[in-house]
Design a protein around this motif. Sequence first.
Motif, PDB file in Angstrom:
ATOM      1  N   LEU A 146      -6.751   5.517 -12.302  1.00 13.79           N
ATOM      2  CA  LEU A 146      -6.279   6.383 -11.209  1.00 13.79           C
ATOM      3  C   LEU A 146      -6.602   7.839 -11.541  1.00 13.79           C
ATOM      4  CD1 LEU A 146      -2.735   4.859 -10.428  1.00 13.79           C
ATOM      5  CD2 LEU A 146      -4.790   4.647  -9.037  1.00 13.79           C
TER       6      LEU A 146
ATOM      7  N   ARG B 108       0.817  -1.217   0.000  1.00  7.47           N
ATOM      8  CA  ARG B 108       0.000   0.000   0.000  1.00  7.47           C
ATOM      9  C   ARG B 108       0.850   1.266   0.000  1.00  7.47           C
ATOM     10  NH1 ARG B 108      -5.093  -0.947  -1.500  1.00  7.47           N
ATOM     11  NH2 ARG B 108      -5.288  -2.653  -0.025  1.00  7.47           N
TER      12      ARG B 108
ATOM     13  N   VAL C   5       3.178  -0.520  -8.983  1.00  9.96           N
ATOM     14  CA  VAL C   5       2.749   0.476  -7.994  1.00  9.96           C
ATOM     15  C   VAL C   5       3.678   1.694  -8.028  1.00  9.96           C
ATOM     16  CG1 VAL C   5       2.620   0.914  -5.497  1.00  9.96           C
ATOM     17  CG2 VAL C   5       1.507  -1.082  -6.469  1.00  9.96           C
TER      18      VAL C   5
ATOM     19  N   TYR D 205      -0.032   4.382  -2.315  1.00 16.14           N
ATOM     20  CA  TYR D 205      -1.440   4.396  -2.726  1.00 16.14           C
ATOM     21  C   TYR D 205      -2.359   4.771  -1.572  1.00 16.14           C
ATOM     22  CZ  TYR D 205      -0.994   2.488  -7.472  1.00 16.14           C
ATOM     23  OH  TYR D 205      -0.725   2.320  -8.808  1.00 16.14           O
TER      24      TYR D 205
ATOM     25  N   LEU E 142      -4.186  -2.044  -5.843  1.00 16.39           N
ATOM     26  CA  LEU E 142      -2.881  -1.841  -6.477  1.00 16.39           C
ATOM     27  C   LEU E 142      -2.891  -2.129  -7.973  1.00 16.39           C
ATOM     28  CD1 LEU E 142      -0.429  -3.279  -3.768  1.00 16.39           C
ATOM     29  CD2 LEU E 142      -1.563  -1.068  -3.865  1.00 16.39           C
TER      30      LEU E 142
ATOM     31  N   VAL F 262       2.338   5.372  -8.357  1.00 19.37           N
ATOM     32  CA  VAL F 262       2.545   6.375  -7.304  1.00 19.37           C
ATOM     33  C   VAL F 262       2.960   7.703  -7.932  1.00 19.37           C
ATOM     34  CG1 VAL F 262       4.036   7.016  -5.351  1.00 19.37           C
ATOM     35  CG2 VAL F 262       3.103   4.706  -5.503  1.00 19.37           C
TER      36      VAL F 262
ATOM     37  N   LEU G 260      -0.021   9.205  -9.712  1.00 21.54           N
ATOM     38  CA  LEU G 260      -0.962   9.781  -8.733  1.00 21.54           C
ATOM     39  C   LEU G 260      -0.464  11.130  -8.242  1.00 21.54           C
ATOM     40  CD1 LEU G 260      -2.023   6.723  -6.530  1.00 21.54           C
ATOM     41  CD2 LEU G 260      -3.579   8.334  -7.643  1.00 21.54           C
TER      42      LEU G 260
ATOM     43  N   GLN H 168       0.292  11.967   0.718  1.00 27.05           N
ATOM     44  CA  GLN H 168       0.351  10.720  -0.047  1.00 27.05           C
ATOM     45  C   GLN H 168       1.505   9.867   0.432  1.00 27.05           C
ATOM     46  OE1 GLN H 168       1.365  11.167  -4.189  1.00 27.05           O
ATOM     47  NE2 GLN H 168       1.000   9.011  -4.658  1.00 27.05           N
TER      48      GLN H 168
END
Length: 472
Positions: free
Chosen positions: A443, A273, A358, A386, A436, A362, A365, A383
């Motif tokens: 996203l 995560r 991921v 995730y 994930l 990241v 995001l 952040q």
Amino acid sequence: MRRNLPSSRRLAEWDHTYLWHPFTQMQEWVTEPPLIIQRGRGPYVVDTEGRRYLDGVSSLWVNVHGHRHPALDRALREQLRQIAHSTLLGLSNPPAICLARELVRIAPKGLTRVFFSDDGSTAVEVALKMAVQYWQQRAPQPRRGPSRKRAFVHLQLSYHGDTVGAMSVGGIDLFHKRFRPLLFPSLAVEPPYCYRCPLGLSYPACAMACLDPVEDLLKRRHREIAGLVIEPLMQAAAGMITAPPGYLSRIRELCTKYEVLLIADEVATGFGRTGRMFACDHEQVTPDLMALSKGLTGGYLPLGATLATEEMYRAFLGRYEDWKTFFHGHSYTGNPLGCAVALASLEVFRRERTLGRVRRGVAALRRFLRPVARLPHVGQVRQCGYMIGIELVEDRKTRKPYAPSARVGHRVSLEARRRRLLTRPLGNVVVLMPPLITSVAELKRMVQILREAIQTVTEAEGAPGLAPFGSV
Ligand code: PMP
């Protein structure tokens, strides 16, 4: 199931008649038809009316590889052909054995033993009890006499579950205060909430001065302190409060220096995560005990695990009549179905190179969130991988929070739901915690919806005066 499924209207009626929902004001709940989720695939869930929603909080922070992942579905079906449940009390089973081995392989170096339980709260309870018993049984120290170490240190605002022990080391007044008469006293220290620094300082100029009172406490009272409990890197239910880099490793150093066990609650942060398998990995920290759950089974079944070092484990060894046994265990401990699907989940991490994907997500995001951070009522976007929290404020300059009665977080989540994104707020903090496997395009869509929802709510005139409301 589909063929025999009662109509949505009938289900809603039964929901309102028979169910009592967690963390929910039922008087309010029964005034609206419930959203009833029937199925899901990947990062989507579908309600009984066939409407599809993006699962923006991974079904309360548990889902990892998406819903109905073929490998996880298959693992469950195959285990069902063997046995659904057998106990770990006096017996063993292949999935529990193999999962324990795998967890030790991927855990921070030095964690060598796995104790299974049912969920996040019980994984924490186990850690607390192990810590207390450890100090009673550790080889006696010359001239020190019997151990008095049975107190715990926790961070204000922390959340470790809803059972009595886990609540005792919790720091969210709204959830825990009324139960204080039931809880054991625990020593609270200020959290590293940089946006609202309790010391009025700012990072990095502060040089993490918030650690000084922690050191002071440990120095003065370490003879009575068994352990310090912490959510590494991210206090999630507190409102996604990120710790500054280096905070966790300083805590590790302090615990080592003052002989206090470090208990890492990775229930929310574990299993990719934060961008690494475990949050502790970011700072190469090995706790003495580590609590796991949520993503452990990929979000399929409830299962908890508490990992311990060999040093901890050895303190429980002795002849039967020495009574050093850890007298703790639940009926479903080491449930083969849960362990089989957890094993399959770890295999998917390897095969699909989930953590690599991921890392790319990241960064994407972070880019998508930049314009959100500039919105007039967004105080801070936090952040960690995730795990994302967007703190909404009435006044950006003074950081004045919205009154709880305005329920802005709740209203943003209702707006997002209208746009087909499911999320659940933490007070004034809007949460995004996607599975994930969510694609970059999905996203982007999630962040876009949140941005629109935040704008709609914060630009609206006034806020209806509804009752304060907390949610995990
Ligand atoms: N620890 C942390 C950090 C959590 O976030 C949670 C649940 N949100 C728990 C413990 C409790 O887990 P569970 O709800 O599975 O008992």
